[in-house]
Design an enzyme around this catalytic site. Structure first.
Site, PDB file in Angstrom:
ATOM      1  N   GLU A 158      16.628  40.613  54.035  1.00  0.00           N
ATOM      2  CA  GLU A 158      17.754  40.542  54.809  1.00  0.00           C
ATOM      3  C   GLU A 158      17.539  40.281  56.249  1.00  0.00           C
ATOM      4  OE1 GLU A 158      18.976  41.740  50.784  1.00  0.00           O
ATOM      5  OE2 GLU A 158      17.306  42.548  52.182  1.00  0.00           O
ATOM      6  N   HIS A 168      24.444  51.223  46.761  1.00  0.00           N
ATOM      7  CA  HIS A 168      25.042  49.938  46.458  1.00  0.00           C
ATOM      8  C   HIS A 168      26.688  50.382  46.642  1.00  0.00           C
ATOM      9  CE1 HIS A 168      21.451  49.182  44.316  1.00  0.00           C
ATOM     10  NE2 HIS A 168      21.659  47.592  44.391  1.00  0.00           N
TER      11      HIS A 168
END
Length: 325
Positions: free
Chosen positions: A57, A126
């Site tokens: 990322e 998550h």
């Protein structure tokens, strides 16, 4: 159309009209995106404009920053909000600051978009919400998307702007259905009045707007009142004028958010109301937020850690009766 289809159409249209628009991220190309938002784009625009990246990322956003400086309009997708933490150095130290630090000589026409929030048993790593951190960073605009029509118009606006945007979606809204008004000139920074009312202003954003709307009829019946429901839409900047107009009418404020209560985004709205609207309020504001725990995997515990239709109804009715609504 579906929420994800509105986002897909917005990307398709801006990529068609401007060949400097590219999108990049994990599985955005050949797979069509983890939530199908980029589905079909690689067939139209090729792998040089719809770019599958490594699972990195920091690199995704860092490359997007470089692309933006070099004249492209990148849309960087992060698979889920938790993973955006790995890119915070690029988002905060470069994406948000370079235009300001260069006195406008460097433009950062880029968007980082990702879903966040509690889905269904994806566990703590998550399921988090990070809008409170991102909206506190000067130099980056932060939009949050509940509505299908807003999703389409706001994403197009963000991609074609010369400013950097963080564009927050929600994992449980991708299959939400709604109509898109293609002729509308929508201001993405203006809060959306989802329902008009005269006795209580309920402010929310992302999926909690839908939970509020599920509860609002029973709240009104139980309290004999009328609720105004506002979707913030833009978290930075905030449309305080719409909030002010609503509070001058209702004199009561409820803030509903999915994020953890301690340090959560809603504290900004409550603080503003206490500082700027104190004499307009007829009751102390109520803030409903997630519990201060990592999001549990167990479904029953997961639901108990965030506001739901049932808890929103119970808490607002109890608050209303205590404060003579």
């Amino acid at each position: 159309m579906l929420y994800r289809e509105a986002l897909n159409l917005a990307l398709d249209e801006v990529m068609h009209s401007d060949d400097t628009v590219v999108t990049l991220g994990e599985d955005v190309s050949l797979y069509g995106g983890s939530f199908r938002v980029t589905e079909g784009l690689v067939e139209k625009y090729g792998q040089k404009r719809v770019i599958d990246t490594p699972i990195a990322e920091l690199s995704i956003v860092g490359n997007a920053v470089g692309m933006a400086i070099g004249g492209l309009r990148p849309v960087a997708e992060i698979m889920t909000g938790n993973f955006s933490l790995l890119a915070f150095d690029q988002i905060i130290n470069h994406m948000a600051k370079l235009r300001y630090m260069s006195n406008g000589k460097i433009k950062l026409p880029m968007v980082v978009r990702f879903p966040q929030g509690v889905s269904r048993q994806l566990a703590a790593q998550h399921s988090e919400s990070y809008e409170q951190m991102l909206a506190a960073v000067p130099g980056v605009k932060v939009l949050s998307v509940n509505d299908v029509n807003y999703a389409y118009h706001a994403l197009k606006y963000a991609v074609l702007s010369d400013d950097p945007f963080v564009f927050i979606e929600h994992e449980l809204l991708y299959n939400k259905k709604g109509e898109v008004n293609f002729s509308q000139k929508l201001d993405p920074f203006k809060a959306r009045v989802v329902k008009e009312g005269k006795d209580i202003t309920i402010v929310s954003y992302l999926k909690m707007v839908d939970e509020v709307m599920l509860a609002v009829a029973e709240i009104e019946e139980a309290l004999g009142c009328s609720c105004e429901v506002i979707d913030l839409c833009s978290l930075n900047p905030i449309d305080y004028e719409s909030l002010r107009a609503s509070l001058l009418k209702t004199s009561r404020l409820v803030m509903v958010e999915e994020d953890h209560k301690t340090g959560g985004y809603g504290s900004q709205i409550i603080a503003w109301a206490a500082e700027e609207m104190f004499y307009a309020l007829d009751a102390p504001p109520l803030r409903l937020a997630g519990a201060d725990v990592p999001i549990p995997y167990n479904r029953r515990l997961e639901l108990s850690s965030i506001p739901t239709k049932e808890s929103i109804l119970q808490d607002i009715v109890a608050w209303g009766k205590k404060n003579d609504v």
